[in-house]
Design a protein around this motif. Structure first.
Motif, short mmCIF file in Angstrom:
data_model
loop_
_atom_site.label_atom_id
_atom_site.label_comp_id
_atom_site.label_asym_id
_atom_site.label_seq_id
_atom_site.Cartn_x
_atom_site.Cartn_y
_atom_site.Cartn_z
N LEU A 414 0.83 -1.20 0.00
CA LEU A 414 0.00 0.00 0.00
C LEU A 414 0.87 1.26 0.00
O LEU A 414 1.76 1.41 0.83
CB LEU A 414 -0.91 0.00 1.24
N GLY A 415 0.61 2.15 -0.96
CA GLY A 415 1.34 3.41 -1.05
C GLY A 415 2.66 3.31 -1.77
O GLY A 415 3.42 4.30 -1.83
N ALA A 416 2.99 2.14 -2.32
CA ALA A 416 4.29 1.97 -3.00
C ALA A 416 4.27 2.67 -4.35
O ALA A 416 3.23 3.01 -4.88
CB ALA A 416 4.57 0.47 -3.18
N GLY A 417 5.48 2.86 -4.91
CA GLY A 417 5.60 3.43 -6.26
C GLY A 417 5.79 4.93 -6.28
O GLY A 417 5.80 5.52 -7.35
N LEU A 426 -0.06 8.65 2.55
CA LEU A 426 -1.23 8.24 1.78
C LEU A 426 -1.79 6.91 2.30
O LEU A 426 -3.00 6.73 2.42
CB LEU A 426 -0.87 8.09 0.30
N ALA A 427 -0.87 5.98 2.60
CA ALA A 427 -1.30 4.66 3.07
C ALA A 427 -2.09 4.79 4.37
O ALA A 427 -3.15 4.16 4.53
CB ALA A 427 -0.08 3.77 3.28
N VAL A 428 -1.61 5.61 5.30
CA VAL A 428 -2.30 5.80 6.58
C VAL A 428 -3.67 6.42 6.35
O VAL A 428 -4.69 6.01 6.94
CB VAL A 428 -1.46 6.67 7.54
N ALA A 429 -3.73 7.41 5.46
CA ALA A 429 -5.00 8.08 5.18
C ALA A 429 -6.02 7.12 4.57
O ALA A 429 -7.21 7.15 4.91
CB ALA A 429 -4.76 9.27 4.24
N ILE A 430 -5.54 6.26 3.66
CA ILE A 430 -6.44 5.28 3.02
C ILE A 430 -6.97 4.30 4.05
O ILE A 430 -8.17 3.98 4.09
CB ILE A 430 -5.70 4.55 1.88
N LEU A 431 -6.08 3.80 4.92
CA LEU A 431 -6.50 2.87 5.96
C LEU A 431 -7.52 3.51 6.90
O LEU A 431 -8.51 2.88 7.29
CB LEU A 431 -5.28 2.38 6.75
N SER A 448 8.13 1.68 7.47
CA SER A 448 8.21 1.51 8.92
C SER A 448 7.23 2.43 9.64
O SER A 448 6.84 2.16 10.78
CB SER A 448 9.65 1.80 9.41
N GLU A 449 6.80 3.53 8.96
CA GLU A 449 5.83 4.44 9.59
C GLU A 449 4.51 3.70 9.90
O GLU A 449 3.84 4.02 10.88
CB GLU A 449 5.54 5.63 8.67
N LEU A 450 4.15 2.73 9.06
CA LEU A 450 2.91 2.00 9.28
C LEU A 450 3.00 1.07 10.49
O LEU A 450 1.98 0.71 11.08
CB LEU A 450 2.51 1.21 8.03
N LYS A 451 4.23 0.67 10.86
CA LYS A 451 4.39 -0.13 12.08
C LYS A 451 3.97 0.69 13.28
O LYS A 451 3.22 0.25 14.16
CB LYS A 451 5.83 -0.59 12.25
N GLY A 452 4.47 1.96 13.34
CA GLY A 452 4.11 2.83 14.45
C GLY A 452 2.64 3.17 14.45
O GLY A 452 2.01 3.23 15.51
N TYR A 453 2.07 3.36 13.25
CA TYR A 453 0.63 3.64 13.15
C TYR A 453 -0.19 2.49 13.73
O TYR A 453 -1.15 2.70 14.47
CB TYR A 453 0.27 3.87 11.68
#
Length: 789
Positions: A414-417, A426-431, A448-453
C-alpha cells in the motif's frame, strides 16, 4: 463480487481444478458459472451440502454417477416430439438409472445420521424404471438395436439371415460355375447387392446387371440374373428392418416425451449432485474442512494453506482479524510470503462464500462479505500511460468508492511506487478512511511508519513474516502481533561485512530507533506465546460447548424415548389385562350355561371363587402398571461397584458405578447416561443357568446367520470400472463384518482392464491382507482370491 478480485486471486484456477472431478458436461457448466453467493443463508446451505457430500464419500464411497452425460440437447429434442437417435436414448436411460441408484445410495441408512440438504434435493427424483428398462432392452449399443426390441424386428432379422445365407450359397456356386470368366474366384458387394468380378472381355458370357467397374476398366462387377430376385428380397427386408427400427426409436422417444418433465427434472438433479460431489472430491483431495460462517466480519483461519501451492511444501499459517482488531498491517522482507498470505485470505474467503470447503483446520471461521476487493500486483499500462503508482491508485479509488462494513479490502504494498514519505502518509490516510467505513482490511507494506501507526491505533494490529537470520532465508510463517524487525545488520554480519562498518552504521541511527528494534524482538517471543495460548483456549472452549450441546441433545432424546417406551408399555399391558378380563368373563359365562344344564351348585361356587381370585390378581397387576412399577427380583440392601441391577422405574438393567452415599443413593450407568438412584428402588437381577445357555446359543446362532447371509464371491462381469470398484468395496465391507477369511472376486479374463482396476483397489483396501489370481479349478486369471484380515 467484482471480477477484478476473482481474477487477481486466481479463483478461476480453483474452478478448473474442481471441473476435473465432475462426470458430466452440464456439471462443468455449473462450476463455470459459480460465483460467491450474495446472502449468508445460501453460503451456509451450500457449504452444508458440500460437507454432507464429503461425509457420504467417506462413509459410502463414490456415488453411482457411472454413465452420466450431458443430455440437455436430447431432452430439448424430445420435448418437441422429435425421434431421438439410439445414442441419445441410451444416455437418457443412463442418467435415469444414475438418478434412481443415487436415491437408493442416499436413503439406504447405515446409521442414524441424516443428510438434510442432499436428501431434500433427492426428494425431487422420480424413478422411471419402466422407461429405463425399455431403452436398455431395445438398445444395446450406440448404433445397435437389439433383436428383442420387438417381435416384428426379430422376425425380419431372422428372415434376413436366412435370405443372406441362401444368396451366399447361390453366389458361391455361380463363382465356381463362371470361374473361367472371373478376374478372381470370389464374390463381393456393391450397394448392398451381391456381385461377381467378371473380366470385361467375357461380359457377354455372364448375363446380369452391371453395377460397377474397376479403375482400369478390366473388371466389371455384375449381378447375375439368378441373384436379382434374392437381392431384391434382401433389399426389401432391410428396408422393413430400417422402418421397424425407426418405429421403435419413435416409440421410445414418445415414452420419454410422455414423462419429459420428470426426465428433465431428474437430469437437472443429477447434474446438481455431480456438481456438489465434485466440490466434495476437491475437499477430500486437498484436505479441506467446512468453516463456520458469521455475519460480524470475523476471520479466523487455523493453519490456512494456499490451495494452488504444492501441499507438500506450503507452510500453514494462522490468520485472524475482526475481533480485537479489524485491520492487519503485514511487514517483512521481499519473497517472505506477504503477498501469498494476502492471496490466501482472499481466495479462501471467496471459496467459502461459493460453498467450497477450504484447506484449514477444524473450527476455522470466515466472515460473510458482499464484496472482496483486491489491489495486488503491478498492473501498469503503457497503452493507457499508467505507471505502477497510477494503476494502484486508480484501483484504490474504485475500492474507496464502493467499500462498506460488508467489505474485505486487500492491499499489496500500500502506497508503494512514489516518494516514501508521501506514500506512507497516503497509506495511513487510506487505511483510516476504510476503517471509518468499518471495512475489514489486510495490507502489506515496507514502510516503517505504518508499524508505528498500527502500534498506537486501536483496532489496527501489526504482523510480520518471519526471517531466519541463521540461514538467511524466510520461513514463510506469519507472526500476528509482532511488527517486522529489520535484520539488515545481522544479515550483513552473516555475509561477511566487517564489524567496524556495522558499528559505524549503528552510531548513525537514532537511539530511539535501536530501542524500538530491540522492543520488537522482545515482544515477538511474548506475543507469539500469548496468542498461541489464547487461541488454544478458544478452540477448547468451542469444543467443550459443542460437546455439551451434543450431550444435552442426546439426554433430551433419551428422556423422550424412555417416557414414550414406558407409556407404550403401560398401554400394551392395560390392553392385555382388559382382553384377559373379557376372556375370563366369557369362559365363566359359558360355564354357567353348562351348569344350568346339569352341574351342581358346589361346582358353581368353586368356579365363582376361582373367578374372584383371577379378578384380584388382574387388579393387582393393573395397579402396579398404573404406578409404573415392574417388579423383577428382590429388593437390595447393599450393592457393589460393577454389579448389574434392575431399576423398575426405568424398566432397564443398569451397572453400579459407585457405592451408596450418605443420601442412600448410588450412581449407576444406564446406556450412555449416569444417574443417581435410591438404593430402595433397585432390584436384584434374576438369571437362571438356562437363560445363560439360551443367550449363548442365540449369540452363536446370530454369528452363523451373519456369515451365511454374505456370499463367498462377487461377480463383476459386465460392469464398468467405476461400478465394479464401488460394488467390490461394499462387498469387502460386508464380508469383513461377516467374519469371512477368504473371498473370490470374479472379473473375467477379457482385456484385463477390469482385473487391473480391481487389483489396484485391493492394494489400498484396509480389509485386505493379501490377494492372488485363482489357481486351476478356481477360475484361473478370471478370478482374484482375497484373504481378509
Amino acid at each position: 463480487m467484482n471480477e477484478k478480485a476473482l481474477r487477481v486471486l486466481e479463483y478461476v484456477k480453483i474452478k478448473e481444478i474442481i471441473k476435473k472431478y465432475t462426470c458430466g458436461g452440464s456439471a462443468k457448466d455449473l462450476i463455470e458459472k459459480l460465483t460467491p453467493y450474495d446472502n449468508v443463508y445460501e453460503v451456509k446451505e451450500h457449504l452444508e451440502e458440500t460437507k454432507e457430500a464429503y461425509a457420504l464419500l467417506i462413509r459410502k464411497g463414490n456415488p453411482p454417477f457411472e454413465g452420466v452425460y450431458d443430455i440437455r440437447e436430447a431432452i430439448s429434442l424430445a420435448s418437441k416430439g422429435a425421434s431421438l437417435m439410439p445414442l441419445q436414448l441410451l444416455r437418457i436411460a443412463q442418467v435415469l438409472r444414475s438418478s434412481r441408484r443415487f436415491k437408493d445410495y442416499i436413503f439406504h441408512k447405515e446409521d442414524e445420521e441424516g443428510y438434510r440438504v442432499i436428501e431434500d434435493i433427492c426428494m425431487g427424483i422420480v424413478p422411471l424404471k419402466d422407461i429405463e428398462d425399455k431403452i436398455f432392452e431395445a438398445i444395446i449399443g450406440e448404433e445397435e438395436i437389439s433383436d428383442r426390441a420387438s417381435k416384428k424386428l426379430y422376425s425380419i432379422r431372422k428372415s434376413l439371415k436366412e435370405k443372406t445365407a441362401s444368396v451366399k450359397d447361390k453366389v458361391g456356386s455361380m463363382v465356381r460355375g463362371y470361374s473361367q470368366y472371373l478376374q478372381d474366384n470370389l464374390y463381393t458387394m456393391r450397394g448392398d447387392r451381391y456381385v461377381i468380378p467378371v473380366r470385361s472381355e467375357y461380359k457377354g458370357q455372364v448375363p446380369g446387371l452391371v453395377h460397377d467397374q474397376s479403375s482400369s476398366g478390366a473388371t466389371l462387377f455384375i449381378e447375375p440374373m439368378g441373384l436379382v430376385n434374392l437381392n431384391n428380397e434382401i433389399k426389401e427386408l432391410k428396408l422393413k428392418e430400417k422402418a421397424e427400427i425407426e418405429r421403435i426409436l419413435q416409440e421410445l422417444s414418445n415414452r420419454v416425451y410422455s414423462s419429459i418433465i420428470s426426465v428433465e427434472n431428474n437430469a437437472n438433479i443429477v447434474c446438481e449432485l455431480d456438481f456438489i460431489f465434485a466440490k466434495a472430491k476437491f475437499a477430500s483431495e486437498y484436505n479441506c474442512t467446512c468453516p463456520n460462517v458469521n455475519e460480524e466480519g470475523v476471520i479466523d483461519l487455523i493453519e490456512a494453506r494456499h490451495p494452488l501451492i504444492n501441499k507438500d511444501i506450503v507452510i500453514p499459517n494462522d490468520i485472524y482479524l475482526g475481533r480485537e482488531f479489524t485491520s492487519l498491517v503485514i511487514t517483512g522482507p521481499n519473497t517472505g510470503g506477504k503477498t501469498v498470505t494476502l492471496k490466501t485470505v482472499g481466495l479462501l474467503e471467496i471459496m467459502a462464500l461459493s460453498g467450497i470447503m477450504i484447506p484449514v483446520k477444524d473450527n476455522s471461521t470466515i466472515g460473510f462479505f458482499k464484496e472482496v476487493f483486491a489491489d495486488i500486483g503491478d498492473e501498469q499500462s503503457i497503452e493507457q500511460s499508467l505507471s505502477t503508482f497510477s494503476s494502484h491508485m486508480t484501483n484504490i479509488v474504485n475500492i474507496i468508492d464502493k467499500a462498506d462494513e460488508e467489505s474485505l479490502a486487500l492491499f499489496d504494498e500500500l502506497g508503494a511506487g512514489t516518494d516514501p514519505t508521501e506514500g506512507a502518509a497516503l497509506a495511513v490516510a487510506i487505511l483510516e478512511e476504510l476503517r471509518g467505513r468499518k471495512s475489514k482490511i489486510v495490507a502489506t507494506t515496507h514502510y516503517s511508519e505504518l508499524k508505528g501507526y498500527a502500534l498506537k491505533t486501536e483496532g489496527v494490529e501489526n504482523a510480520s513474516v518471519e526471517f531466519d537470520v541463521e540461514t538467511l532465508r524466510p520461513t514463510y510463517r506469519l507472526l500476528i502481533g509482532v511488527p517486522g524487525k529489520s535484520n539488515a545488520f545481522e544479515i550483513s554480519r552473516r555475509l561477511g561485512l566487517p564489524d567496524y562498518i556495522i558499528k559505524g552504521s549503528k552510531e548513525r541511527i537514532a537511539t530511539d530507533s535501536l530501542q524500538f528494534e530491540d522492543l520488537i524482538q522482545s515482544l515477538q517471543e511474548k506475543s507469539i506465546k500469548a496468542e498461541r495460548n489464547a487461541r488454544e483456549t478458544e478452540v477448547l472452549k468451542l469444543k467443550a460447548r459443542e460437546a455439551k450441546e451434543s450431550y444435552d441433545e442426546k439426554l433430551y432424546k433419551l428422556e423422550k424415548s424412555k417416557e414414550k417406551a414406558l407409556i407404550n408399555a403401560q398401554k400394551q399391558a392395560k390392553s392385555l389385562i382388559k382382553e384377559a378380563k373379557e376372556e375370563a368373563d366369557e369362559i365363566l359365562k359359558n360355564i354357567r350355561e353348562l351348569e344350568r344344564r346339569g352341574y351342581s351348585s358346589d361346582v358353581r361356587q368353586k368356579l365363582e371363587d376361582e373367578r374372584k381370585r383371577l379378578k384380584d390378581k388382574l387388579e393387582v397387576a393393573e395397579d402396579k402398571i398404573n404406578k409404573g412399577i415392574i417388579e423383577d427380583g428382590d429388593k437390595l440392601t447393599k450393592v457393589e461397584e460393577g454389579q448389574e441391577v434392575f431399576v423398575p422405574s426405568l424398566n432397564q438393567k443398569v451397572i453400579v458405578i459407585s457405592k451408596q452415599e450418605n443420601k442412600n443413593e448410588v450412581l449407576v450407568q444406564a446406556g450412555i447416561l449416569k444417574i443417581n438412584v435410591k438404593l430402595e428402588d433397585l432390584r436384584a437381577v434374576k438369571q437362571t443357568k438356562e437363560d445363560k445357555k439360551i443367550n449363548k446359543a442365540n449369540k452363536k446362532r446370530e454369528a452363523k446367520l451373519r456369515v451365511s447371509c454374505v456370499s463367498s464371491s462377487v461377480d463383476l462381469r459386465g460392469m464398468d470400472s467405476l461400478e465394479a470398484v464401488y460394488t467390490t468395496d461394499k462387498y469387502l465391507d460386508d464380508a469383513y463384518l461377516a467374519g469371512l477369511s477368504e473371498v473370490s472376486i470374479i472379473h473375467g479374463k477379457g482385456t484385463g482392464v477390469l482385473r487391473n482396476t480391481i487389483n489396484d483397489m485391493l492394494k489400498r483396501h484396509s480389509h485386505v491382507k493379501s490377494y492372488r489370481l485363482g489357481n486351476y479349478g478356481e477360475g484361473g486369471t478370471g478370478v482374484t482370491v482375497v484373504l481378509l484380515k
